[in-house]
Design a protein around this motif. Structure first.
Motif, PDB file in Angstrom:
ATOM      1  N   SER A 256      30.983  38.011 -75.852  1.00  0.00           N
ATOM      2  CA  SER A 256      30.106  36.940 -75.374  1.00  0.00           C
ATOM      3  C   SER A 256      28.643  37.349 -75.383  1.00  0.00           C
ATOM      4  O   SER A 256      27.806  36.676 -74.787  1.00  0.00           O
ATOM      5  N   ALA A 257      28.326  38.446 -76.052  1.00  0.00           N
ATOM      6  CA  ALA A 257      26.944  38.932 -76.077  1.00  0.00           C
ATOM      7  C   ALA A 257      26.033  37.930 -76.787  1.00  0.00           C
ATOM      8  O   ALA A 257      26.416  37.312 -77.783  1.00  0.00           O
ATOM      9  N   ASP A 258      24.836  37.765 -76.257  1.00  0.00           N
ATOM     10  CA  ASP A 258      23.825  36.895 -76.855  1.00  0.00           C
ATOM     11  C   ASP A 258      23.250  37.597 -78.078  1.00  0.00           C
ATOM     12  O   ASP A 258      22.668  38.682 -77.948  1.00  0.00           O
ATOM     13  N   PRO A 259      23.398  37.025 -79.270  1.00  0.00           N
ATOM     14  CA  PRO A 259      22.889  37.705 -80.467  1.00  0.00           C
ATOM     15  C   PRO A 259      21.380  37.911 -80.451  1.00  0.00           C
ATOM     16  O   PRO A 259      20.859  38.766 -81.181  1.00  0.00           O
ATOM     17  N   ALA A 260      20.672  37.143 -79.612  1.00  0.00           N
ATOM     18  CA  ALA A 260      19.215  37.275 -79.544  1.00  0.00           C
ATOM     19  C   ALA A 260      18.781  38.314 -78.507  1.00  0.00           C
ATOM     20  O   ALA A 260      17.590  38.633 -78.412  1.00  0.00           O
ATOM     21  N   GLU A 261      19.733  38.833 -77.717  1.00  0.00           N
ATOM     22  CA  GLU A 261      19.359  39.778 -76.673  1.00  0.00           C
ATOM     23  C   GLU A 261      18.840  41.080 -77.266  1.00  0.00           C
ATOM     24  O   GLU A 261      19.405  41.624 -78.227  1.00  0.00           O
ATOM     25  N   VAL A 262      17.779  41.592 -76.688  1.00  0.00           N
ATOM     26  CA  VAL A 262      17.196  42.858 -77.125  1.00  0.00           C
ATOM     27  C   VAL A 262      17.913  44.006 -76.426  1.00  0.00           C
ATOM     28  O   VAL A 262      18.067  44.008 -75.206  1.00  0.00           O
ATOM     29  N   ASN A 263      18.385  44.961 -77.218  1.00  0.00           N
ATOM     30  CA  ASN A 263      18.954  46.185 -76.662  1.00  0.00           C
ATOM     31  C   ASN A 263      20.119  45.898 -75.703  1.00  0.00           C
ATOM     32  O   ASN A 263      20.116  46.334 -74.555  1.00  0.00           O
ATOM     33  N   PRO A 264      21.139  45.180 -76.144  1.00  0.00           N
ATOM     34  CA  PRO A 264      22.237  44.811 -75.239  1.00  0.00           C
ATOM     35  C   PRO A 264      23.048  46.024 -74.792  1.00  0.00           C
ATOM     36  O   PRO A 264      23.127  47.033 -75.486  1.00  0.00           O
ATOM     37  N   MET A 265      23.696  45.895 -73.639  1.00  0.00           N
ATOM     38  CA  MET A 265      24.490  46.995 -73.096  1.00  0.00           C
ATOM     39  C   MET A 265      25.968  46.884 -73.452  1.00  0.00           C
ATOM     40  O   MET A 265      26.721  47.836 -73.292  1.00  0.00           O
TER      41      MET A 265
ATOM     42  N   PHE B  34      17.715  31.801 -64.901  1.00  0.00           N
ATOM     43  CA  PHE B  34      16.812  32.943 -64.792  1.00  0.00           C
ATOM     44  C   PHE B  34      17.450  34.101 -64.029  1.00  0.00           C
ATOM     45  O   PHE B  34      17.217  35.269 -64.329  1.00  0.00           O
ATOM     46  N   MET B  35      18.245  33.770 -63.001  1.00  0.00           N
ATOM     47  CA  MET B  35      18.840  34.814 -62.175  1.00  0.00           C
ATOM     48  C   MET B  35      19.712  35.736 -63.007  1.00  0.00           C
ATOM     49  O   MET B  35      19.649  36.964 -62.875  1.00  0.00           O
ATOM     50  N   TRP B  36      20.544  35.160 -63.853  1.00  0.00           N
ATOM     51  CA  TRP B  36      21.469  35.981 -64.632  1.00  0.00           C
ATOM     52  C   TRP B  36      20.719  36.867 -65.623  1.00  0.00           C
ATOM     53  O   TRP B  36      21.071  38.033 -65.816  1.00  0.00           O
ATOM     54  N   GLN B  37      19.667  36.331 -66.266  1.00  0.00           N
ATOM     55  CA  GLN B  37      18.891  37.168 -67.186  1.00  0.00           C
ATOM     56  C   GLN B  37      18.216  38.309 -66.435  1.00  0.00           C
ATOM     57  O   GLN B  37      18.268  39.472 -66.867  1.00  0.00           O
ATOM     58  N   SER B  38      17.595  38.005 -65.312  1.00  0.00           N
ATOM     59  CA  SER B  38      16.859  39.044 -64.595  1.00  0.00           C
ATOM     60  C   SER B  38      17.788  40.099 -64.013  1.00  0.00           C
ATOM     61  O   SER B  38      17.463  41.292 -64.012  1.00  0.00           O
ATOM     62  N   ASN B  39      18.938  39.682 -63.498  1.00  0.00           N
ATOM     63  CA  ASN B  39      19.933  40.662 -63.038  1.00  0.00           C
ATOM     64  C   ASN B  39      20.286  41.632 -64.157  1.00  0.00           C
ATOM     65  O   ASN B  39      20.332  42.854 -63.966  1.00  0.00           O
ATOM     66  N   LYS B  40      20.546  41.070 -65.330  1.00  0.00           N
ATOM     67  CA  LYS B  40      20.958  41.888 -66.468  1.00  0.00           C
ATOM     68  C   LYS B  40      19.848  42.840 -66.899  1.00  0.00           C
ATOM     69  O   LYS B  40      20.104  44.020 -67.198  1.00  0.00           O
ATOM     70  N   GLU B  41      18.612  42.342 -66.931  1.00  0.00           N
ATOM     71  CA  GLU B  41      17.506  43.177 -67.401  1.00  0.00           C
ATOM     72  C   GLU B  41      17.195  44.291 -66.405  1.00  0.00           C
ATOM     73  O   GLU B  41      16.877  45.411 -66.810  1.00  0.00           O
ATOM     74  N   TRP B  42      17.278  44.004 -65.123  1.00  0.00           N
ATOM     75  CA  TRP B  42      17.109  45.073 -64.135  1.00  0.00           C
ATOM     76  C   TRP B  42      18.220  46.111 -64.270  1.00  0.00           C
ATOM     77  O   TRP B  42      17.961  47.325 -64.236  1.00  0.00           O
ATOM     78  N   PHE B  43      19.438  45.654 -64.435  1.00  0.00           N
ATOM     79  CA  PHE B  43      20.562  46.583 -64.566  1.00  0.00           C
ATOM     80  C   PHE B  43      20.373  47.467 -65.800  1.00  0.00           C
ATOM     81  O   PHE B  43      20.600  48.684 -65.736  1.00  0.00           O
ATOM     82  N   LYS B  44      19.965  46.876 -66.908  1.00  0.00           N
ATOM     83  CA  LYS B  44      19.755  47.652 -68.135  1.00  0.00           C
ATOM     84  C   LYS B  44      18.717  48.747 -67.926  1.00  0.00           C
ATOM     85  O   LYS B  44      18.937  49.922 -68.281  1.00  0.00           O
ATOM     86  N   ALA B  45      17.585  48.368 -67.349  1.00  0.00           N
ATOM     87  CA  ALA B  45      16.509  49.348 -67.170  1.00  0.00           C
ATOM     88  C   ALA B  45      16.921  50.457 -66.214  1.00  0.00           C
ATOM     89  O   ALA B  45      16.669  51.649 -66.469  1.00  0.00           O
ATOM     90  N   LEU B  46      17.553  50.095 -65.112  1.00  0.00           N
ATOM     91  CA  LEU B  46      17.987  51.105 -64.141  1.00  0.00           C
ATOM     92  C   LEU B  46      19.045  52.021 -64.738  1.00  0.00           C
ATOM     93  O   LEU B  46      19.021  53.250 -64.523  1.00  0.00           O
ATOM     94  N   GLN B  47      19.979  51.438 -65.472  1.00  0.00           N
ATOM     95  CA  GLN B  47      21.026  52.246 -66.094  1.00  0.00           C
ATOM     96  C   GLN B  47      20.434  53.278 -67.041  1.00  0.00           C
ATOM     97  O   GLN B  47      20.836  54.445 -67.028  1.00  0.00           O
TER      98      GLN B  47
ATOM     99  N   PHE C  36      12.326  38.349 -65.631  1.00  0.00           N
ATOM    100  CA  PHE C  36      12.225  39.772 -65.941  1.00  0.00           C
ATOM    101  C   PHE C  36      12.823  40.105 -67.309  1.00  0.00           C
ATOM    102  O   PHE C  36      13.809  39.499 -67.742  1.00  0.00           O
ATOM    103  N   ASN C  37      12.213  41.075 -67.975  1.00  0.00           N
ATOM    104  CA  ASN C  37      12.797  41.706 -69.146  1.00  0.00           C
ATOM    105  C   ASN C  37      12.756  43.215 -68.942  1.00  0.00           C
ATOM    106  O   ASN C  37      12.080  43.717 -68.028  1.00  0.00           O
ATOM    107  N   GLU C  38      13.492  43.936 -69.756  1.00  0.00           N
ATOM    108  CA  GLU C  38      13.645  45.372 -69.527  1.00  0.00           C
ATOM    109  C   GLU C  38      12.309  46.101 -69.556  1.00  0.00           C
ATOM    110  O   GLU C  38      12.050  46.975 -68.726  1.00  0.00           O
ATOM    111  N   ALA C  39      11.423  45.728 -70.504  1.00  0.00           N
ATOM    112  CA  ALA C  39      10.139  46.419 -70.617  1.00  0.00           C
ATOM    113  C   ALA C  39       9.298  46.226 -69.359  1.00  0.00           C
ATOM    114  O   ALA C  39       8.652  47.166 -68.867  1.00  0.00           O
ATOM    115  N   ALA C  40       9.311  45.005 -68.806  1.00  0.00           N
ATOM    116  CA  ALA C  40       8.557  44.755 -67.576  1.00  0.00           C
ATOM    117  C   ALA C  40       9.160  45.517 -66.402  1.00  0.00           C
ATOM    118  O   ALA C  40       8.436  46.065 -65.564  1.00  0.00           O
TER     119      ALA C  40
END
Length: 687
Positions: free
Chosen positions: A283-292, A429-442, A601-605
């Motif tokens: 179910s990964a978004d093909p447009a997502e940058v650097n997916p986990m 927005f919540m789901w994207q930001s949750n994911k991007e925070w998780f990616k960066a922290l991981q 939020f995005n991972e870079a931010a």
């Protein structure tokens, strides 16, 4: 007193369906389970017509033999109450038990979860079958616990039978007492929706513009569904507590329109989850940058841990998965099943059962593969499970009962999740930001928790964390804002994103400057806002501490205005008519600070914010880890130095790590230090 998930050893097991196989196979199956290292099996969750083939006619012979034989092999048995699949005699005789769609179509027998929770007759028949089973198996030495139903609110989580409309009306009368208060809460003066008799009030129904009901009614509908689901589970939990007090009670889930925290807190010993990491890959978004991909499944496990700090994985993926027409998940590669097992354990599992022992040869799940294939001959998945069984028998006592450690938590709440299903101005927005925070922290090797804000959340619960991230809480009460402000004043760091605090608990907008209930904390107001869509081209944020750094200001832009001298501008918009205006601010408040990030939020931010906060990995002093390796620490009492550290390599390729201190790998017994190469999909459990 709640019973623990596991007391003396890690419980490893498998889901088994003796009714699917000739009885001549059972003894060999159980023997091989024990040889694999399994200690527990789940049985019976889809077997109502076997226990009660006709109304009022009960028989137990098949499962008596299956449970007795499992017990004779030293296996513990978890029994599922079979209420997820009402039998054909029931739905024929009592069609009012069937669920109905939003459009009014009655869902028929032939799949599963085709019932509604409100039907008095269905509740009566469920209570009877659960009572009979509890009375029969309460004293069986092989039965250790019960799973209520199966995956509450899976497949479908909306209900529109006549019983549901009536029960919703009663629920509203308890909540609002008068129609005047209901009309006020739902804002029915808009579009002339005002109700003058309770008989006019129903669940949401089809409208001229498809699926566009009153948003406040829709929010209450989801609250009702959750309460109604919990009341259905309570019937069973109360029976099991009374009839089988020595056996624990759980259920498996984390599905929509259900407050799993309230369910667990009030009625379960612990929560259980069904973990299928390949859902993240298909179910990964093909447009997502650097997916986990499968590593991102840890965010779901973090949410489970917010319900139960120690939990059971009732179904762990063990093969390719899918029904005949959907969910076509690929097979785990060699080592991945072991990796996913330790992923669940690292995030707090103290019991884990693979789904399933042998792949079904009939029905919708003929492609939902288990450990054994149809042919029942040895394969690599069974061999991998044997390795895991040997390992956990040895190392399980080192960590069961301990908690996953984190100094940062991502905040969520059910009201915003449910309101956001309908409201596209904040929900996605919540789901994207949750994911991007998780990616960066991981990738920075900073473990995080997920924490749900609830009416009974305390300051002590919040104060466990150095940093709280509450990405887009559009709905925020003044009480919640006051609690969060207490957290900040005593030294906490709180981070909001755009669309914060502008709705009350009814889902109506405050007549206050944005961010509404959070405005005083943040020390800013929102001067203007816009979706980033159509003619509104994406812009960037320039960070004041690093002017060369530009990160995307995704999806939505709040243009901020500083109201307090204590506010520092951390970043500004780089382009558009609001270029140079504040995009990110930090307000020093008491001993703490409140950030407001004006976009999604995005991972870079997130990495920019992590750097400004000075957050570092708890392993920074003793390990150098590549971004592809996950770090989780389980410890007792919050002392990470005495805990167990899990390192998980999600890549098929080897990963190079450096240990600056000597550590013992519990899996191999080796003492490791200096440079070490983890194998592809490799796992280390360090002490």
């Amino acid at each position: 007193m709640k019973k623990p998930v596991a007391a003396e050893r890690f419980e490893l097991g498998v889901c088994y369906y003796p009714e699917h196989w000739p009885e001549s196979m059972w003894a060999d199956d159980y023997r091989r389970m024990v040889e694999t290292g399994f200690t527990v099996v789940r049985l019976g969750e889809f077997a109502w017509s076997i226990f009660e083939p006709e109304e009022g006619e009960f028989q137990y012979d098949l499962f008596d033999r299956a449970i007795d034989l499992a017990h004779s092999h030293g296996l513990k048995v978890i029994l599922g109450t079979p209420t997820a699949t009402p039998p054909a005699w029931l739905t024929e005789q009592y069609p009012e038990a069937l669920n109905v769609t939003y459009e009014g179509v009655t869902l028929q027998h032939g799949m599963r979860r085709h019932y509604n929770y409100s039907s008095p007759k269905y509740r009566e028949l469920c209570a009877r079958i659960v009572t009979k089973l509890a009375e029969h198996y309460a004293s069986h030495p092989g039965v250790v616990g019960w799973q209520i139903d199966n995956e509450l609110n899976c497949e479908i989580n909306v209900f529109y039978s006549e019983s549901d409309h009536l029960t919703f009306r009663s629920w509203l009368q308890d909540r609002y007492v008068t129609l005047d208060k209901l009309n006020e809460a739902w804002g029915t003066v808009f579009w002339n929706q005002t109700y003058t008799r309770w008989s006019q009030v129903c669940l949401t129904r089809p409208t001229p513009s498809p699926n566009q009901p009153n948003p406040h009614q829709a929010l209450d509908e989801k609250r009702f569904i959750s309460d109604n689901t919990i009341s259905f589970a309570k019937i069973q939990a109360d029976i099991l507590r009374e009839k089988a007090p020595d056996q624990w009670v759980t259920t498996n889930g984390l599905f929509g329109h259900l407050d799993s925290h309230e369910l667990t807190e009030d009625h379960l010993d612990f929560f259980s989850y069904d973990s299928y990491p390949q859902f993240s890959t298909i179910s990964a978004d093909p447009a997502e940058v650097n997916p986990m991909l499968d590593r991102g499944w840890g965010l779901s496990l973090s949410a489970v841990r917010s319900v139960s700090s120690n939990f059971c994985v009732m179904e762990q993926q063990s093969g390719p998965g899918g029904w005949v027409n959907r969910m076509d998940m690929p097979s785990p590669k060699p080592g991945q099943m072991r990796l996913w097992t330790y992923q669940s354990i690292a995030h707090g599992a103290d019991m884990l059962l693979y789904f399933r022992w042998r792949t079904a040869t009939m029905g919708n799940e003929i492609y939902w593969h288990g450990l054994n294939d149809y042919h029942n001959q040895p394969n690599r998945r069974v061999k991998e499970a044997e390795q895991i069984g040997q390992e956990l028998a040895q190392i399980g006592p080192a960590f069961i009962g301990s908690r996953t450690q984190a100094s940062i938590a991502i905040l969520r709440d059910y009201d915003n999740e449910w309101d956001g299903e309908y409201d596209v101005w904040h929900g996605p927005f919540m789901w994207q930001s949750n994911k991007e925070w998780f990616k960066a922290l991981q990738r920075k090797h900073i473990p995080n928790d997920v924490l749900y804000m609830r009416s009974n959340t305390t300051l002590a619960e919040l104060a466990r964390y150095e940093v709280l991230v509450y990405p887009h809480p559009a709905i925020m009460s003044d009480d919640t804002a006051a609690l969060l402000d207490q957290y900040v004043q005593q030294g906490g760091k709180l981070i909001f994103g755009c669309r914060t605090g502008y709705k009350d608990t009814r889902g109506q907008c405050y007549m206050r400057p944005f961010p509404g209930a959070a405005q005083e904390m943040c020390g800013v107001t929102v001067e203007e806002f816009t979706m980033v869509k159509g003619t509104r081209l994406p812009t960037s944020i320039r960070w004041n501490h690093d002017p060369e750094a530009l990160t995307g200001a995704d999806a939505f832009n709040d243009i901020l205005h500083v109201e307090e001298d204590s506010v520092e501008i951390m970043g500004t918009y780089a382009t558009d008519h609001y270029a140079g205006k504040p995009a990110v601010t930090r307000n020093i408040r008491g001993k703490g600070e409140v950030w407001y990030y004006g976009a999604v939020f995005n991972e870079a931010a997130v990495l920019q914010i992590i750097g400004s906060l000075g957050l570092v990995s708890p392993a920074a002093d003793w390990a150098e880890l590549p971004a592809g390796v996950e770090l989780q620490i389980r410890a007792t009492g919050g002392d990470t130095s005495t805990g167990v550290t899990f390192l998980l390599n999600y890549s098929e390729e080897p990963a190079q790590i450096v240990l600056k201190e000597s550590k013992t790998d519990l899996l191999s017994g080796q003492t490791l230090s200096g440079s070490y190469t983890m194998e592809g999909f490799g796992v280390l459990v360090l002490q």
